[in-house]
Design an enzyme around this catalytic site. Structure first.
Site, short mmCIF file in Angstrom:
data_model
loop_
_atom_site.label_atom_id
_atom_site.label_comp_id
_atom_site.label_asym_id
_atom_site.label_seq_id
_atom_site.Cartn_x
_atom_site.Cartn_y
_atom_site.Cartn_z
N HIS A 112 19.05 -43.86 -48.07
CA HIS A 112 20.50 -43.37 -48.39
C HIS A 112 20.55 -42.11 -49.55
O HIS A 112 21.68 -41.69 -50.08
CB HIS A 112 21.48 -44.55 -48.77
CG HIS A 112 21.62 -45.48 -48.08
ND1 HIS A 112 20.78 -46.71 -48.29
CD2 HIS A 112 22.19 -45.56 -46.86
CE1 HIS A 112 21.02 -47.54 -47.05
NE2 HIS A 112 21.95 -46.99 -46.33
N HIS A 132 24.81 -42.81 -44.01
CA HIS A 132 25.35 -42.18 -42.75
C HIS A 132 25.84 -40.95 -43.16
O HIS A 132 26.48 -40.58 -44.01
CB HIS A 132 26.63 -43.15 -42.32
CG HIS A 132 27.89 -43.33 -43.19
ND1 HIS A 132 27.45 -44.12 -44.55
CD2 HIS A 132 29.09 -43.06 -43.23
CE1 HIS A 132 28.59 -44.17 -45.06
NE2 HIS A 132 29.56 -43.60 -44.53
N GLY A 166 28.09 -41.72 -37.18
CA GLY A 166 29.09 -40.69 -36.79
C GLY A 166 28.87 -39.53 -35.78
O GLY A 166 29.43 -38.56 -35.74
#
Length: 214
Positions: A112, A132, A166
């Site tokens: 991350h 993400h 996404g």
């Protein structure tokens, strides 16, 4: 020491299973999109080792090649199935603990940040999965980390960086142009009316951007 046994020659498309696990849906989506997929991750934190083993056996029986299956989290299951791929999450064994036991297994790590990616590579990861990137239904309430952080991570990490979070086909090109060497999707294929057509759209966008980079 960085493991360089695996070289990146083309962009990769990874499918991540949904949680809770829906085996019939996993099989139907995977088989439909199989010509365009490089890897299919068996991921569900609620699965026991026995459950995960059974899912992988069902996948193999359905005709999904072992080389495309990624065991998530469980080194013991990867060894038991003679898997070619293992992916470690933040709660999994550290990469440097798993690497000596994993032999020739392709080993991935979820990261991350730039720092996490650099450390994972130094500890023996063959690729990193960064996310993400965009706001995602899988991470409600948590804003995406964005393209700038993806770019910084890809530039700093000496092993391939895949992106997740996404991502839709129309965003895939910019992901690859930021330096990512592949993408991973969940709802993008599991919620698609036609998973094969959607997987093709991802693949086409990735390939076009990849050729621009070379």
């Amino acid at each position: 020491m960085i493991n360089r046994n695996f070289t990146q020659t083309a962009p990769e498309l990874h499918l991540i299973s949904t949680s809770p696990m829906d085996i019939p849906k996993l099989l139907s989506v995977s088989l439909a999109a199989l010509p365009y997929l490089d890897y299919i991750h068996v991921r569900d934190k609620q699965l026991t080792a026995k459950d995960q083993l059974e899912v992988i056996q069902r996948m193999l029986e359905s005709g999904i090649p072992l080389g495309k299956i990624v065991v998530n989290d469980r080194l013991d299951v990867a060894l038991a199935t003679r898997a070619a791929n293992l992916h470690l999450a933040g709660h999994s064994l550290p990469v440097d603990a798993a690497r000596p036991l994993a032999g020739g297994i392709r080993l991935g790590r979820s990261v991350h940040s730039v720092e996490e990616a650099v450390k994972a590579a130094a500890d023996g990861a063959d690729y990193c999965l960064f996310g993400h990137v965009y706001d995602s239904s899988s991470k409600p309430g948590l804003p995406g980390r964005g393209l700038a952080m993806l770019t910084a991570t890809a530039n700093a990490c000496p092993v391939p960086v895949m992106a997740i979070g996404g991502i839709h086909p129309e965003q895939t090109g910019e992901i690859i142009r930021c330096g990512a060497q592949g993408i991973a999707v969940i709802t993008g294929l599991f919620q698609a009316p036609d998973p094969a057509e959607e997987a093709y759209a991802y693949r086409k966008a990735m390939q076009a951007a990849w050729l621009e980079r070379r």
